[in-house]
Design a protein around this motif. Structure first.
Motif, PDB file in Angstrom:
ATOM      1  N   ASP A 139       8.956   9.197   6.468  1.00 51.48           N
ATOM      2  CA  ASP A 139       9.758  10.293   6.262  1.00 51.48           C
ATOM      3  C   ASP A 139       8.947  11.837   5.636  1.00 51.48           C
ATOM      4  O   ASP A 139       9.275  11.396   4.247  1.00 51.48           O
ATOM      5  CB  ASP A 139      10.939   9.789   6.076  1.00 51.48           C
ATOM      6  CG  ASP A 139      11.940  11.533   5.965  1.00 51.48           C
ATOM      7  OD1 ASP A 139      11.827  12.151   6.488  1.00 51.48           O
ATOM      8  OD2 ASP A 139      12.743  11.188   5.587  1.00 51.48           O
ATOM      9  N   THR A 377       8.781   3.099  12.635  1.00 49.10           N
ATOM     10  CA  THR A 377       9.180   4.516  13.173  1.00 49.10           C
ATOM     11  C   THR A 377       8.895   5.541  14.207  1.00 49.10           C
ATOM     12  O   THR A 377       9.564   6.245  14.800  1.00 49.10           O
ATOM     13  CB  THR A 377       8.900   5.362  12.207  1.00 49.10           C
ATOM     14  OG1 THR A 377       9.456   4.891  10.498  1.00 49.10           O
ATOM     15  CG2 THR A 377       9.115   6.403  12.002  1.00 49.10           C
ATOM     16  N   GLU A 432       7.282  14.474  12.039  1.00 47.84           N
ATOM     17  CA  GLU A 432       8.290  13.460  11.446  1.00 47.84           C
ATOM     18  C   GLU A 432       7.777  11.711  11.355  1.00 47.84           C
ATOM     19  O   GLU A 432       8.388  10.978  10.806  1.00 47.84           O
ATOM     20  CB  GLU A 432       9.600  12.716  12.415  1.00 47.84           C
ATOM     21  CG  GLU A 432      10.313  14.245  12.326  1.00 47.84           C
ATOM     22  CD  GLU A 432      11.873  13.833  13.230  1.00 47.84           C
ATOM     23  OE1 GLU A 432      12.363  13.375  13.034  1.00 47.84           O
ATOM     24  OE2 GLU A 432      12.213  14.895  13.813  1.00 47.84           O
TER      25      GLU A 432
END
Length: 437
Positions: A139, A377, A432
């Motif tokens: 992140d 992710t 992101e």
């Protein structure tokens, strides 16, 4: 791999690279689990230059072969057939990704100072993004390293970890949070920081299972690290935008290199079952062995296809290519692991020994599911992109398909439940994902 559509000059380079890896690089490989010695790296790079296969991705004006990105895979897979092949050809992470970004973003003065020696193999580099918890990892919005504007430049303070290649690197591209300055927005900024700067310090190395990346994965500390204004790479506040220039191709070149190693793992397994007999039959005739081989061929071919699609997109539509590189990264990292794992199984006890290199290969490819952003992710981002794209399509007139016939519920209610509240567009997810190697 499919090579029929390659231009003649690229096919010639692929063949010469293939021969160079097999005749010169493979005999120089260290024992499984050991690192490539600097002296061997230097000798192999000199040989690669002499063979005219050095730095395939680098523009010719900087001493490379000038291969367009859509053709990188054919060359990188040949290099990846040896775990030290990319180092010999100077197309190994993190330098390869940094070279690509410097070529596209750096000023001419920065190119001369940083790209020229990097492309020549006379220096190495690293990329400072990942931080200890609760800082940036997968992140990047959690970025804690700060750069403050001061007279004549910037003062950087922060702590990076897993800075791949940092030990022995000449410089680091440091990602730091910056506040709005003049017309520049608040955001992240990239800085070129030389390791002879007194404000940057190398910390402990993180000992990991992989060995292919020179310089390890150390911590680095930046303490009142002053850099001049000309150390800014790109524009102030646009670091995450520029990161996409690096992220998409860097994810994909990992896929290319490790797919080459998967091909070698399959070749080892095929040679094993050709001469090994069990229960009165050659292993290659046993159904269980055939199933493992077939699944590995399928994993290799599907990986090859998705790499080609992604590379073409990166050339024609970089934003779409960056999004597709998430899919390629997840698929290839998992498929390549399966191929090496099956090869180990087919080789039995020898597969887990250092008599064959397969166990070392498994150690190299396993971290790939974490490096360049954890697969979980990427899957989160892939799913959200899909949901956002479908919602937009329905909002723009595509028929809603999930109404249940005979239900008492109204289609409009179901539409609202199905569409959800997400307003995230695919482009918004481009920044992101971090874990940049």
């Amino acid at each position: 791999m499919s090579t029929e559509s390659l231009p003649a000059d690229i096919e010639d380079l692929r063949i010469r690279t293939r021969e160079f890896i097999r005749s010169t690089v493979i005999p120089a490989e260290p024992r499984p689990g050991e690192r490539l010695a600097q002296s061997t790296r230097d000798r192999l790079q000199a040989a690669a230059k002499a063979a005219n296969v050095f730095a395939p991705h680098v523009p010719k004006e900087f001493g490379g072969q000038g291969v367009p990105i859509q053709y990188w895979s054919a060359i990188f897979q040949e290099a990846g057939y040896s775990p030290i092949g990319a180092s010999a050809l100077n197309c190994m992470a993190p330098d390869e990704g940094n070279m690509h970004m410097l070529n596209l973003i750096a000023t001419e003065a920065q190119k001369q100072r940083y790209l020229v020696p990097l492309a020549a193999g006379t220096s190495r580099s690293c990329f400072g993004m990942t931080e200890p918890h609760p800082g940036a990892g997968s992140d990047p919005a959690a970025l804690l390293t700060e750069a403050t504007k001061v007279d004549g430049g910037w003062s950087i303070n922060g702590h990076k970890r897993f800075t791949s290649g940092a030990d022995g690197a000449a410089f680091c591209i440091v990602m730091a949070h910056t506040e709005a300055v003049k017309d520049a927005p608040t955001g992240a900024t990239m800085f070129l920081v030389d390791f002879d700067n007194p404000g940057i310090r190398l910390g402990d190395n993180i000992h990991t299972m992989d060995r292919a990346i020179a310089g390890g994965h150390p911590h680095i500390y930046l303490e009142d690290c002053f850099v001049a204004d000309d150390a800014v790479l790109g524009a102030v506040g646009l670091g995450f935008t520029y990161a996409q220039v690096r992220l998409g191709p860097a994810r994909l070149t990992h896929c290319m290199r490790w797919l080459g190693l998967a091909r070698r793992s399959l070749d080892i397994a095929l040679d094993r079952i050709e001469r090994r007999e069990m229960f009165g039959s050659p292993m290659k005739n046993l159904g269980l062995a055939q199933e493992l081989i077939a699944q590995s061929v399928i994993d290799i071919e599907t990986s090859d296809a998705i790499i080609d699609k992604t590379a073409a997109l990166l050339e024609t539509n970089p934003r779409a290519g960056s999004a597709m590189s998430s899919i390629a990264k997840v698929h290839c990292s998992e498929a390549i692991f399966r191929v090496v794992d099956r090869a180990i199984q087919l080789c039995g006890g020898d597969g887990v020994s250092d008599g064959l290199p397969l166990a070392a290969y498994l150690n190299e490819v396993r971290p790939f599911r974490i490096y360049d952003g954890a697969n979980e992710t990427h899957k989160w981002a892939i799913s959200r992109r899909a949901s956002a794209a479908r919602k937009r399509a329905v909002d723009e007139g595509e028929p809603y398909l999930a109404d249940v016939h005979g239900s008492d519920q109204h289609g409009s209610d179901q539409h609202g439940a199905a569409a959800g509240s997400t307003d995230l567009h695919a482009a918004d997810l481009d920044t992101e994902l971090a874990g940049i190697r």
